[in-house]
Design a protein around this motif. Structure first.
Motif, PDB file in Angstrom:
ATOM      1  N   ARG A 168       0.920  -1.002  -0.084  1.00  0.00           N
ATOM      2  CA  ARG A 168       0.058   0.207  -0.006  1.00  0.00           C
ATOM      3  C   ARG A 168       0.938   1.245  -0.015  1.00  0.00           C
ATOM      4  N   LEU A 169       2.128   1.003   0.106  1.00  0.00           N
ATOM      5  CA  LEU A 169       3.219   2.138   0.011  1.00  0.00           C
ATOM      6  C   LEU A 169       3.736   2.252  -1.379  1.00  0.00           C
ATOM      7  N   TRP A 170       3.349   3.469  -1.897  1.00  0.00           N
ATOM      8  CA  TRP A 170       3.811   3.936  -3.313  1.00  0.00           C
ATOM      9  C   TRP A 170       3.201   2.850  -4.415  1.00  0.00           C
ATOM     10  N   LEU A 171       2.572   1.788  -4.027  1.00  0.00           N
ATOM     11  CA  LEU A 171       1.979   1.120  -5.084  1.00  0.00           C
ATOM     12  C   LEU A 171       0.981   0.099  -4.287  1.00  0.00           C
ATOM     13  N   THR A 172       0.103  -0.218  -5.170  1.00  0.00           N
ATOM     14  CA  THR A 172      -1.117  -1.144  -4.768  1.00  0.00           C
ATOM     15  C   THR A 172      -1.177  -2.440  -5.573  1.00  0.00           C
ATOM     16  N   PRO A 173      -2.017  -3.541  -4.884  1.00  0.00           N
ATOM     17  CA  PRO A 173      -2.049  -4.554  -5.751  1.00  0.00           C
ATOM     18  C   PRO A 173      -2.403  -4.426  -7.361  1.00  0.00           C
ATOM     19  N   THR A 174      -3.482  -3.496  -7.424  1.00  0.00           N
ATOM     20  CA  THR A 174      -3.873  -3.218  -8.798  1.00  0.00           C
ATOM     21  C   THR A 174      -2.754  -2.862  -9.766  1.00  0.00           C
ATOM     22  N   GLU A 175      -1.764  -1.676  -9.160  1.00  0.00           N
ATOM     23  CA  GLU A 175      -0.766  -1.578  -9.920  1.00  0.00           C
ATOM     24  C   GLU A 175       0.556  -2.633 -10.103  1.00  0.00           C
ATOM     25  N   VAL A 176       0.608  -3.323  -9.106  1.00  0.00           N
ATOM     26  CA  VAL A 176       1.519  -4.505  -9.131  1.00  0.00           C
ATOM     27  C   VAL A 176       1.306  -5.367 -10.347  1.00  0.00           C
TER      28      VAL A 176
END
Length: 484
Positions: free
Chosen positions: A81-89
């Motif tokens: 949740r810091l700088w990126l989220t599961p969706t962005e991964v």
């Protein structure tokens, strides 16, 4: 009769001039005029800054959502949740292909080097764990491995990188958990010093290591959270809470009174307000905030660690945002080209973490006008063209800055640690174009050295930020003609 005719003509005139009162609609409410109809925008009222905010356009499905919080709400205890989220991964994994030179010729080769240096024992064995420069800073390697454990397309490699990150993280945490050392009784690189990661000022005061790499500790925790055992989390919590307390009580020019939040009394000392633009101050804010955001409620007894977020936002950021709205308004920070790029990077990295973690109030915490001016000011401050510059014996094409503030060397630093975060905070197409163009073309060496900055960065964080900022095939255009 003549009076009636005159009255009739007067009514017609009023109707023609639009001076009659609007009539209620079916709901019983009085409709209002459209602003575009009643108050047409004149050229003198239009924004003179082509990077200023404009109505949002539909997002490009090939890019990671800049503000996924508005599209995919995070469930409690979601990681990362810091700088990126599961969706962005998932999107970044799609970028990790042989067709993307930032991946194939950049991150992949950097990762191979980092793995070899760990396998050879240089990391962590040759890291003295001191407060200044280290050739092999363990947390920097852990950050790279943790990032790759999320976005590498091969599941087996993701597992390998997660294990490497876990090994390095807990090596540091287990040493730091022993508490501050009282004497320099450890020998490393033939010098007498404090035991590794136990210097009394390791994460506070004006020590450089926490400034250089401080974000790595909480990012690694967040990015490999599922691999952490209950015992690991207890150890990390112990270290993070101690470091947080040391920051707010011993950190360089920390806000006072300690613990006071969102109170004008924090702004009474004008020197303190000015020091909010200092790079150490900003680094402490970033580190304090990211540590508070990294761990789940169930692993944070009585919310002790999370409580420090109030100080990061309500004391540190409260003063900083006052500074950039008053004495430092307009986009230029007080310390000039030597240290302000670092200050800006630490602040924007913290703001990015607030946004990606969907922390309440994150959007309001971002002074979009100042950060837009920051990008515009940068573009105005560089020379029209690049010139050949001797950088440590290597001739590179570089832009020259209109310098102000301290200067050890007259050369434009690479702003990727700021632009890499700002690219996820300023979302308008013109802003994105300006940030991406600047990151590609104005770093030392220009576009020709872009892959080198990913393959052989000064800090592994820079490689990560380049990868996250530039979707495959990105070809931004020079934004400066629009600023003329």
């Amino acid at each position: 009769m003549r009076r009636l005719l005159t009255l009739f003509l007067l009514c017609l005139l009023l109707l023609a001039c639009g001076l009659t009162q609007p009539t209620p609609d079916d709901s019983g409410e009085t409709p209002t005029e459209s602003p575009s109809e009643s108050q047409p925008t004149s050229p003198t009222n239009a924004s003179a800054d082509p990077l200023a905010t404009t109505p949002a356009t539909a997002p490009d499905a090939t890019q990671p959502p800049v503000q996924p919080t508005s599209v995919v709400p995070l469930a409690p205890n979601t990681h990362p949740r810091l700088w990126l989220t599961p969706t962005e991964v998932e999107i970044y994994r799609q970028w990790a292909t042989a067709d993307n030179p930032l991946w194939a010729d950049g991150l992949v080769l950097l990762a191979e080097r980092a793995r070899a240096e760990m396998d050879e024992g240089r990391v962590p064995d040759q890291d003295c764990g001191n407060v200044g420069y280290e050739e092999y800073p363990t947390e920097m390697y852990a950050e790279l491995f943790a990032f790759l454990s999320l976005i590498h397309p091969d599941p087996a490699m993701r597992d390998d990188y997660a294990q490497r990150a876990h090994t390095l993280l807990m090596y540091m945490m287990n040493l730091a958990a022993q508490g501050p050392a009282s004497e320099e009784n450890h020998v490393c690189n033939e010098t007498q010093q404090y035991p590794p990661f136990r210097h009394p000022d390791f994460f506070t005061s004006d020590r450089d290591r926490a400034r250089y790499h401080g974000e790595a500790f909480p990012l690694v925790v967040d990015w490999i959270y599922p691999t952490l055992t209950a015992e690991d989390k207890t150890t990390i919590h112990q270290v993070f809470t101690r470091w947080s307390q040391e920051i707010i009580t011993l950190g360089y020019h920390h806000p006072e009174p300690v613990g006071m939040v969102n109170d004008p009394q924090l702004l009474a000392d004008l020197q303190q307000v000015r020091f909010a633009g200092n790079n150490y101050y900003a680094a402490h804010m970033r580190n304090l905030g990211l540590m508070a955001l990294a761990m789940d409620e169930a692993d944070d007894p009585n919310g002790e660690l999370r409580s420090y977020l109030d100080i990061a936002t309500g004391s540190y950021l409260y003063i900083f945002n006052h500074l950039i709205a008053t004495d430092s308004r307009g986009g230029l920070l007080p310390e000039g080209f030597e240290y302000s790029p670092q200050t800006a990077s630490y602040v924007t990295q913290f703001l990015w973490a607030l946004q990606s973690s969907q922390t309440p109030g994150a959007a309001e915490a971002i002074d979009a006008a100042f950060w837009n001016d920051f990008v515009t000011g940068y573009l105005h401050a560089i020379s029209p063209g690049a010139v050949e510059f001797d950088r440590d014996g290597q001739l590179l094409m570089e832009y020259q800055p209109a310098w102000y503030g301290d200067a050890q060397d007259y050369r434009l630093p690479n702003f990727i640690s700021s632009f890499g975060a700002l690219g996820h905070l300023l979302t308008e197409p013109a802003q994105q174009n300006a940030i991406q163009w600047s990151a590609i073309h104005t770093a030392p060496g220009g576009e020709a050295y872009l892959i080198d900055w990913v393959r052989n960065p000064n800090d592994f964080r820079e490689a990560i930020l380049y990868f996250m900022l530039l979707p495959p095939g990105t070809t931004p255009t020079d934004p400066r003609p629009a600023l003329a």
